[in-house]
Scaffold this motif. Structure first.
Motif, PDB file in Angstrom:
ATOM      1  N   ILE A 104       0.843  -1.215   0.000  1.00  0.00           N
ATOM      2  CA  ILE A 104       0.000   0.000   0.000  1.00  0.00           C
ATOM      3  C   ILE A 104       0.867   1.250   0.000  1.00  0.00           C
ATOM      4  O   ILE A 104       0.689   2.163  -0.816  1.00  0.00           O
ATOM      5  N   ALA A 105       1.844   1.295   0.920  1.00  0.00           N
ATOM      6  CA  ALA A 105       2.763   2.442   0.967  1.00  0.00           C
ATOM      7  C   ALA A 105       3.581   2.508  -0.315  1.00  0.00           C
ATOM      8  O   ALA A 105       3.860   3.596  -0.826  1.00  0.00           O
ATOM      9  N   LYS A 144       2.681   1.725  -3.317  1.00  0.00           N
ATOM     10  CA  LYS A 144       1.839   2.330  -4.356  1.00  0.00           C
ATOM     11  C   LYS A 144       1.712   3.842  -4.141  1.00  0.00           C
ATOM     12  O   LYS A 144       1.813   4.634  -5.086  1.00  0.00           O
ATOM     13  N   ASP A 145       1.535   4.246  -2.879  1.00  0.00           N
ATOM     14  CA  ASP A 145       1.379   5.658  -2.540  1.00  0.00           C
ATOM     15  C   ASP A 145       2.616   6.457  -2.948  1.00  0.00           C
ATOM     16  O   ASP A 145       2.525   7.540  -3.524  1.00  0.00           O
ATOM     17  N   VAL A 146       3.791   5.906  -2.650  1.00  0.00           N
ATOM     18  CA  VAL A 146       5.043   6.604  -2.968  1.00  0.00           C
ATOM     19  C   VAL A 146       5.290   6.592  -4.474  1.00  0.00           C
ATOM     20  O   VAL A 146       5.788   7.574  -5.038  1.00  0.00           O
ATOM     21  N   VAL A 149       3.079   6.799  -6.752  1.00  0.00           N
ATOM     22  CA  VAL A 149       2.233   7.890  -7.278  1.00  0.00           C
ATOM     23  C   VAL A 149       2.949   9.228  -7.093  1.00  0.00           C
ATOM     24  O   VAL A 149       2.971  10.069  -7.998  1.00  0.00           O
ATOM     25  N   MET A 150       3.545   9.424  -5.923  1.00  0.00           N
ATOM     26  CA  MET A 150       4.249  10.671  -5.636  1.00  0.00           C
ATOM     27  C   MET A 150       5.449  10.860  -6.571  1.00  0.00           C
ATOM     28  O   MET A 150       5.700  11.966  -7.071  1.00  0.00           O
ATOM     29  N   TYR A 193       9.536  11.352   4.950  1.00  0.00           N
ATOM     30  CA  TYR A 193       8.160  11.058   4.513  1.00  0.00           C
ATOM     31  C   TYR A 193       7.389  10.459   5.679  1.00  0.00           C
ATOM     32  O   TYR A 193       7.868   9.550   6.366  1.00  0.00           O
ATOM     33  N   LEU A 214       2.952  10.029   6.938  1.00  0.00           N
ATOM     34  CA  LEU A 214       1.548  10.445   6.837  1.00  0.00           C
ATOM     35  C   LEU A 214       1.204  11.441   7.940  1.00  0.00           C
ATOM     36  O   LEU A 214       0.218  12.185   7.843  1.00  0.00           O
ATOM     37  N   LYS A 221       1.689  17.989   3.926  1.00  0.00           N
ATOM     38  CA  LYS A 221       2.074  17.797   2.522  1.00  0.00           C
ATOM     39  C   LYS A 221       3.359  18.562   2.214  1.00  0.00           C
ATOM     40  O   LYS A 221       4.258  18.066   1.550  1.00  0.00           O
TER      41      LYS A 221
END
Length: 633
Positions: A335-336, A338-340, A342-343, A462, A464, A468
């Motif tokens: 999950i993390a 995928k999130d990174v 995207v970033m 980084y 959560l 931002k």
């Protein structure tokens, strides 16, 4: 933060409290945001290792091998009982050599086992055709960390004296007699001195494209009459070799003057001493500590690692990719990941827009640059596969008559046989150059690839929990920094396939080189408190920092949640660092990265938004006139 401090030393304004309280660990040369993350991961992995010992049967085969090796490395009672006996397998191979012919007869074996040799080969991607791997050839490293240390007679005398003292202590522990020790060190230093004029400085090595010097088989043979290098090359890869890539032409041009039978006694002494230092870590605790004394003194490290920690690293360094994969999958997860990812792609998109809106590039070059970005290969968290050689490792253990040097030679041979078999083969671009548990990131120009291991994807880079803007000022800037390496003074010479290829128009290349020179001048000679920055040595990293910071700032501004102060503060926070004076001075000579205080302050001073937000004036130390600002990407 005090307003006047913000305007005069932003790095200290943000990190002042941390700098006051931070304590450099006794077995480290520095403490930093990087090291703090590293120490947390170190504890996690050491705790895991202790747990795995109790549940070994439930582990994968390669993790079981890791535990088997760890149980050998931590058995200091057995290591002390064995004494120097395990080194006999190495010393006997060297002692029986009397001339270059003898060395030629065993050169392949010694290379595969990775003994210290005066010169050697490695298989790497072809700079001109990144889809193939070819043979590179180079000389051994010097005893001192950079050629500049040999030019300052006073400093050279001090360091050679320190090297001599620590080497004497080490060789005495190996059991050599005083007379033999004195001659060995004298002769080894004599050979080291022959290498100095034909060794590149750290500044020269930083321009790594210059290591690509192809010579045909005939050209190599004409320069190396004393030793059949081409025969050795062909023996290592088991096929015909029509050329070598010479990493240093000065060395091969002087090869027949340096590598001679007349010089063989000093070459042999150099090999004995170099290998005694190299394998000290695999022997008794006293020898292990003595073997690292010179390196610790150079870096200002106060003490050797504890037995517990050292034993962990001895095993971990062999199985880092295996342990790292478990760490990435367990503590980072899909999950993390995928999130990174995207970033990262968001940063690439911002970078593409910046290139399209660039005012100093022609359209033709812009198109090529955007194409390079669009084919950038992104790896996040942990690799999809590991090198296959781990499956071939077999840990025999003390009960079967083995020891740490035998285990090391066997594993190294498996790795080197695998690596030399890659000659003339397409590279596997899924393999990583570092484990997922390493706090770092990198860009590979020959793969046009960026890699972000799971370990760096933590606070303050980084989280959560962070805003931002803080994340953009941390990991966002690191991501864009790595992207910028595709367009620094080295990376810009490689095309979208990872091959060395000039894709620039003549006018654009001239403009880029001028801007690179401006970046060199911006940092050149800037005082750090422990010496002056070398602008030429650090130019590639400074270009990447500048591009990364600008790109991340734009992404933050586009996010809809932008806060200038949070962004700037976290940029300064991630570079916090406290080092020994010795280590700081060493890095000024050998590290392509600029000093932390300049990475924070100079890059912010070089940013118009920072100057405007804090209303910096020409009376402030953080002030930089607009005409002196350097904006490349």
């Amino acid at each position: 933060m005090k307003k006047d401090q913000i305007k005069n030393n932003y790095y200290e304004a943000v990190n002042g409290e941390w700098l006051e309280k931070a304590v450099i660990p006794g077995d480290q040369p520095s403490v930093s945001a990087f090291l703090e993350l590293h120490l947390g991961i170190e504890k996690t992995l050491m705790d895991l290792t202790s747990r795995w010992e109790k549940e070994k049967s439930s582990l994968s085969k390669n993790l079981q091998k890791y535990i088997d090796l760890y149980q050998m490395t931590k058995d200091f009672e057995k290591r002390n009982q064995l004494g120097t006996k395990p080194f006999d397998i190495v010393s006997k191979k060297i002692e029986k050599l009397n001339n270059l012919k003898d060395l030629k007869d065993v050169f392949k074996e010694l290379t595969l086992e990775d003994l210290e040799l005066p010169f050697g080969f490695m298989v790497m991607q072809d700079f001109m055709n990144s889809n193939n791997q070819i043979l590179y050839f180079g000389a051994a490293d010097l005893f001192l960390p950079d050629t500049s240390y040999y030019k300052d007679e006073k400093q050279k005398a001090q360091l050679i004296s320190l090297f001599t003292m620590t080497s004497k202590q080490l060789l005495a522990l190996y059991g050599y007699k005083e007379e033999t020790i004195d001659k060995l060190i004298k002769d080894a230093l004599a050979f080291d001195e022959l290498l100095v004029p034909v060794t590149k400085s750290s500044v020269e090595k930083a321009d790594y494209v210059k290591m690509y010097n192809p010579l045909s088989k005939k050209e190599v043979q004409e320069l190396t009459n004393n030793f059949d290098l081409m025969a050795m090359a062909e023996a290592l890869v088991n096929e015909d070799v029509d050329q070598l890539i010479i990493t240093n032409l000065d060395f091969i041009k002087a090869f027949d003057d340096i590598i001679t039978d007349d010089n063989f006694s000093i070459i042999k002494a150099w090999m004995i001493l170099s290998n005694a230092i190299k394998f000290a870590s695999d022997l008794t605790d006293e020898i292990r500590i003595a073997g690292g004394a010179f390196r610790r003194a150079l870096s200002g490290v106060k003490e050797a690692q504890s037995q517990e920690k050292y034993a962990f690293y001895q095993a971990y360094n062999r199985f880092g990719q295996v342990v790292g994969l478990h760490y990435g999958e367990t503590y980072f997860g899909p999950i993390a990941k995928k999130d990174v990812e995207v970033m990262v792609h968001e940063m690439i998109d911002v970078y593409q827009e910046r290139i399209k809106n660039n005012t100093w590039l022609n359209e033709e070059t812009k198109e090529k640059a955007v194409k390079k970005l669009s084919t950038l290969n992104v790896h996040v968290g942990y690799p999809d596969e590991l090198p296959p050689y781990f499956d071939q490792f077999k840990i025999k253990g003390y009960d079967n008559g083995s020891d740490l040097i035998q285990e090391r030679l066997a594993m190294t041979k498996i790795i080197n046989v695998y690596n030399f078999k890659q000659y003339n083969k397409e590279p596997n671009r899924n393999l990583w150059g570092m484990p997922a548990s390493m706090v770092n990131a990198y860009y590979s120009p020959t793969n046009n690839q960026i890699v972000f291991p799971a370990a760096i994807l933590q606070e303050p880079y980084y989280s959560l929990k962070q805003s931002k803007s803080e994340n953009y000022g941390g990991i966002g800037a690191v991501m864009a920094h790595e992207i910028s390496h595709a367009f620094d003074n080295n990376g810009a010479k490689f095309d979208e396939t990872g091959s060395l290829n000039n894709w620039w128009t003549e006018a654009d290349l001239k403009a880029f080189n001028k801007k690179s020179k401006d970046m060199i001048d911006l940092f050149e000679g800037v005082e750090t408190g422990y010496g002056q920055c070398n602008g030429e040595l650090t130019v590639s990293e400074n270009i990447a920092d500048s591009g990364g910071l600008r790109c991340a700032l734009e992404a933050s501004k586009n996010s809809g949640h932008h806060n200038f102060e949070e962004f700037f503060q976290n940029w300064a926070r991630v570079w916090r660092n406290k080092s020994s004076i010795e280590y700081s001075q060493l890095l000024l000579k050998v590290d392509v990265h600029g000093p932390s205080i300049l990475r924070a302050n100079m890059q912010l001073s070089n940013l118009p938004e920072f100057q405007e937000f804090y209303e910096i004036s020409d009376k402030d130390n953080m002030y930089l006139p607009k005409e002196k600002m350097v904006s490349i990407w």
